[in-house]
Design an enzyme around this catalytic site. Structure first.
Site, PDB file in Angstrom:
ATOM      1  N   CYS A 111       0.812  -1.228   0.000  1.00 51.53           N
ATOM      2  CA  CYS A 111       0.000   0.000   0.000  1.00 51.53           C
ATOM      3  C   CYS A 111       0.842   1.275   0.000  1.00 51.53           C
ATOM      4  O   CYS A 111       0.298   2.376  -0.126  1.00 51.53           O
ATOM      5  CB  CYS A 111      -0.969  -0.025   1.168  1.00 51.53           C
ATOM      6  SG  CYS A 111      -1.966  -1.518   1.176  1.00 51.53           S
ATOM      7  N   HIS A 247      -3.346   6.915   1.577  1.00 47.18           N
ATOM      8  CA  HIS A 247      -3.794   5.584   1.156  1.00 47.18           C
ATOM      9  C   HIS A 247      -5.159   5.314   1.797  1.00 47.18           C
ATOM     10  O   HIS A 247      -5.374   5.565   2.991  1.00 47.18           O
ATOM     11  CB  HIS A 247      -2.767   4.535   1.598  1.00 47.18           C
ATOM     12  CG  HIS A 247      -3.287   3.142   1.534  1.00 47.18           C
ATOM     13  ND1 HIS A 247      -3.896   2.641   0.410  1.00 47.18           N
ATOM     14  CD2 HIS A 247      -3.326   2.149   2.475  1.00 47.18           C
ATOM     15  CE1 HIS A 247      -4.270   1.392   0.652  1.00 47.18           C
ATOM     16  NE2 HIS A 247      -3.941   1.073   1.886  1.00 47.18           N
ATOM     17  N   ASN A 277     -10.184  -0.894   0.174  1.00 50.96           N
ATOM     18  CA  ASN A 277      -8.735  -0.713   0.131  1.00 50.96           C
ATOM     19  C   ASN A 277      -8.187  -1.380  -1.138  1.00 50.96           C
ATOM     20  O   ASN A 277      -8.193  -2.603  -1.250  1.00 50.96           O
ATOM     21  CB  ASN A 277      -8.130  -1.343   1.392  1.00 50.96           C
ATOM     22  CG  ASN A 277      -6.615  -1.279   1.442  1.00 50.96           C
ATOM     23  OD1 ASN A 277      -5.966  -1.027   0.438  1.00 50.96           O
ATOM     24  ND2 ASN A 277      -6.063  -1.532   2.617  1.00 50.96           N
TER      25      ASN A 277
HETATM   26  N1  COA Z   1     -18.015  -8.466  11.272  1.00 49.33           N
HETATM   27  C1  COA Z   1     -18.478  -8.612  12.521  1.00 49.33           C
HETATM   28  N2  COA Z   1     -17.676  -8.808  13.568  1.00 49.33           N
HETATM   29  C2  COA Z   1     -16.349  -8.854  13.339  1.00 49.33           C
HETATM   30  C3  COA Z   1     -15.805  -8.718  12.060  1.00 49.33           C
HETATM   31  C4  COA Z   1     -16.688  -8.522  10.993  1.00 49.33           C
HETATM   32  N3  COA Z   1     -16.274  -8.366   9.728  1.00 49.33           N
HETATM   33  N4  COA Z   1     -14.463  -8.801  12.150  1.00 49.33           N
HETATM   34  C5  COA Z   1     -14.162  -8.983  13.436  1.00 49.33           C
HETATM   35  N5  COA Z   1     -15.319  -9.035  14.164  1.00 49.33           N
HETATM   36  C6  COA Z   1     -15.471  -9.198  15.602  1.00 49.33           C
HETATM   37  C7  COA Z   1     -14.301  -9.890  16.248  1.00 49.33           C
HETATM   38  O1  COA Z   1     -14.433 -11.295  16.186  1.00 49.33           O
HETATM   39  C8  COA Z   1     -14.364  -9.375  17.652  1.00 49.33           C
HETATM   40  O2  COA Z   1     -15.370 -10.077  18.357  1.00 49.33           O
HETATM   41  P1  COA Z   1     -15.169 -10.438  19.918  1.00 49.33           P
HETATM   42  O3  COA Z   1     -15.078  -9.104  20.615  1.00 49.33           O
HETATM   43  O4  COA Z   1     -16.404 -11.220  20.226  1.00 49.33           O
HETATM   44  O5  COA Z   1     -13.907 -11.228  19.973  1.00 49.33           O
HETATM   45  C9  COA Z   1     -14.867  -7.937  17.489  1.00 49.33           C
HETATM   46  O6  COA Z   1     -15.524  -7.903  16.190  1.00 49.33           O
HETATM   47  C10 COA Z   1     -13.786  -6.898  17.509  1.00 49.33           C
HETATM   48  O7  COA Z   1     -12.723  -7.365  16.691  1.00 49.33           O
HETATM   49  P2  COA Z   1     -11.459  -6.511  16.418  1.00 49.33           P
HETATM   50  O8  COA Z   1     -10.507  -7.274  15.548  1.00 49.33           O
HETATM   51  O9  COA Z   1     -10.968  -5.960  17.722  1.00 49.33           O
HETATM   52  O10 COA Z   1     -12.110  -5.313  15.574  1.00 49.33           O
HETATM   53  P3  COA Z   1     -11.482  -3.952  15.177  1.00 49.33           P
HETATM   54  O11 COA Z   1     -12.236  -2.836  15.756  1.00 49.33           O
HETATM   55  O12 COA Z   1      -9.979  -3.941  15.358  1.00 49.33           O
HETATM   56  O13 COA Z   1     -11.766  -3.922  13.607  1.00 49.33           O
HETATM   57  C11 COA Z   1     -10.571  -4.137  11.572  1.00 49.33           C
HETATM   58  C12 COA Z   1     -11.172  -4.871  12.757  1.00 49.33           C
HETATM   59  C13 COA Z   1      -9.898  -5.147  10.664  1.00 49.33           C
HETATM   60  C14 COA Z   1     -11.695  -3.443  10.815  1.00 49.33           C
HETATM   61  C15 COA Z   1      -9.554  -3.080  12.090  1.00 49.33           C
HETATM   62  O14 COA Z   1      -8.645  -3.690  12.994  1.00 49.33           O
HETATM   63  C16 COA Z   1      -8.791  -2.411  11.008  1.00 49.33           C
HETATM   64  O15 COA Z   1      -9.355  -1.739  10.156  1.00 49.33           O
HETATM   65  N6  COA Z   1      -7.435  -2.530  11.017  1.00 49.33           N
HETATM   66  C17 COA Z   1      -6.599  -1.931   9.999  1.00 49.33           C
HETATM   67  C18 COA Z   1      -6.616  -2.813   8.804  1.00 49.33           C
HETATM   68  C19 COA Z   1      -6.055  -2.180   7.576  1.00 49.33           C
HETATM   69  O16 COA Z   1      -6.403  -1.062   7.248  1.00 49.33           O
HETATM   70  N7  COA Z   1      -5.197  -2.912   6.882  1.00 49.33           N
HETATM   71  C20 COA Z   1      -4.610  -2.519   5.662  1.00 49.33           C
HETATM   72  C21 COA Z   1      -3.578  -1.480   5.882  1.00 49.33           C
HETATM   73  S1  COA Z   1      -2.766  -1.126   4.420  1.00 49.33           S
END
Ligand code: COA
Length: 321
Positions: A111, A247, A277
């Site tokens: 990215c 990005h 993304n």
């Molecule tokens: N739908 C519903 N629930 C989901 C889910 C989805 N798509 N993905 C995860 N969950 C759940 C998890 O299982 C967790 O449940 P629990 O509390 O019962 O264990 C809860 O939601 C929270 O999960 P978590 O991983 O802490 O969520 P988050 O707030 O960190 O969001 C992302 C997850 C991936 C959206 C977030 O971490 C993110 O955007 N990270 C950056 C990723 C990125 O931009 N990558 C590319 C960079 S170039």
């Protein structure tokens, strides 16, 4: 001597997948995805490939910049998801365009790739090596996506963006770029060919795998730092910057960066709602949309910032041509 962008183009596959369709594949909802990421839809390839999208975006950028294919000295394609390994995607673009005088190569930095392609082309143009460069970000991330993993499949999309750059008298701003291979485990993918290798498809390691929270924390810390670094390196004040083109990974990341920089969110355009993304294509697609909608004016100072797998991150300042 420096380089300026004189033309842009982009391509998005016609098939649009919304969050409700994703909710038929994994346990999630439109509301959850919008709230946590800002993404509502993404474009997904059907007949298109990384090469074909790169070619379409490139043709539009050349038309827009009124540059003939034979004038192009350099083609750089940033991609992590090409449908072919040899020849490189840039050579395929050269063939399709008839850009017979170009030197062509691909660049792989996920990215951060478009920012690094821009910096590389800028170095050649400002050093007097080449006069005209074509830089492209093209990605078919849907081929690398594990559609059973709700932590990643909600995020990504496919598409391509391109920019034509010309050498011109003027100031060259220095970029700020970094890599940290020691933290590479946060976002990995072991193969580009999950979609054609049935055996590997069963192994999640061969798809994109991500520690979402680690990547989130990395982005909201490192992106403001590198933006401040590039501004101070070039003695440019925040107030002079009209647009921060980041990005397009997640609206919460963009909002957090704006807040940490203490800059108004209106300076941070976003189109991730529509595209998700698209890795190295995202900044290029957004630049093209901004140019076409008249938001980029001659003399505007712009910061572009990329971040992602590697880990890699970087920012660059430019003056719109
Ligand atoms: N739908 C519903 N629930 C989901 C889910 C989805 N798509 N993905 C995860 N969950 C759940 C998890 O299982 C967790 O449940 P629990 O509390 O019962 O264990 C809860 O939601 C929270 O999960 P978590 O991983 O802490 O969520 P988050 O707030 O960190 O969001 C992302 C997850 C991936 C959206 C977030 O971490 C993110 O955007 N990270 C950056 C990723 C990125 O931009 N990558 C590319 C960079 S170039």
């Amino acid at each position: 001597m420096t380089g300026i962008i004189c033309g842009t183009g982009s391509y998005a596959p016609s098939y649009v997948m919304d969050n409700n369709e994703i909710a038929t594949m994994v346990e999630t909802s439109d509301e959850w995805i919008r709230e946590r990421t800002g993404v509502a839809t993404r474009h997904i390839i059907k007949d298109e490939t990384t090469v074909s999208m790169a070619c379409e975006a490139a043709k539009k950028a050349l038309d827009d910049g009124e540059v003939k294919p034979e004038e192009v000295d350099l083609i750089i394609v940033s991609t992590i998801s090409s449908n072919i390994i040899l020849p490189c995607t840039a050579c395929e673009v050269q063939k399709e365009l008839g850009a017979e005088n170009a030197t062509c190569f691909d660049l792989s930095a996920a990215c951060s790739g478009f920012v690094l392609a821009y910096n590389t082309a800028l170095a050649y143009l400002s050093g007097g090596v080449y006069q005209t460069a074509l830089i492209i970000g093209s990605e078919s991330l849907s081929n690398l996506t594990n559609w059973k993993d709700r932590g990643t499949c909600i995020l990504f999309g496919d598409g391509a963006g391109a920019a034509v750059m010309r050498a011109k008298e003027g100031r060259t701003y220095l970029p700020a770029t970094h890599s940290d291979g020691m933290k590479g485990k946060a976002l990995t993918c072991l193969s580009r060919h999950t979609h054609i290798d049935a055996k590997r498809m069963k192994d999640p390691e061969y798809y994109m795998q991500m520690d979402g929270q680690a990547v989130f924390k990395f982005a909201v810390k490192k992106v403001p730092e590198v933006v401040n670094e590039v501004l101070s390196k070039n003695q440019v004040k925040k107030e002079e910057i009209v647009w921060y083109i980041l990005h397009q990974a997640n609206s919460r990341i963009v909002e957090a960066v704006a807040k940490r920089l203490d800059e108004p969110i209106e300076k941070f355009p976003m189109n991730l709602q529509e595209y998700g993304n698209t890795s190295s294509a995202s900044i290029a697609i957004l630049l093209d949309e901004m140019k076409k909608s008249g938001r980029l004016k001659s003399g505007h100072k712009i910061v572009m910032a990329g971040f992602g797998a590697g880990l890699t991150w970087g920012a660059t300042v430019m003056e719109w041509g």
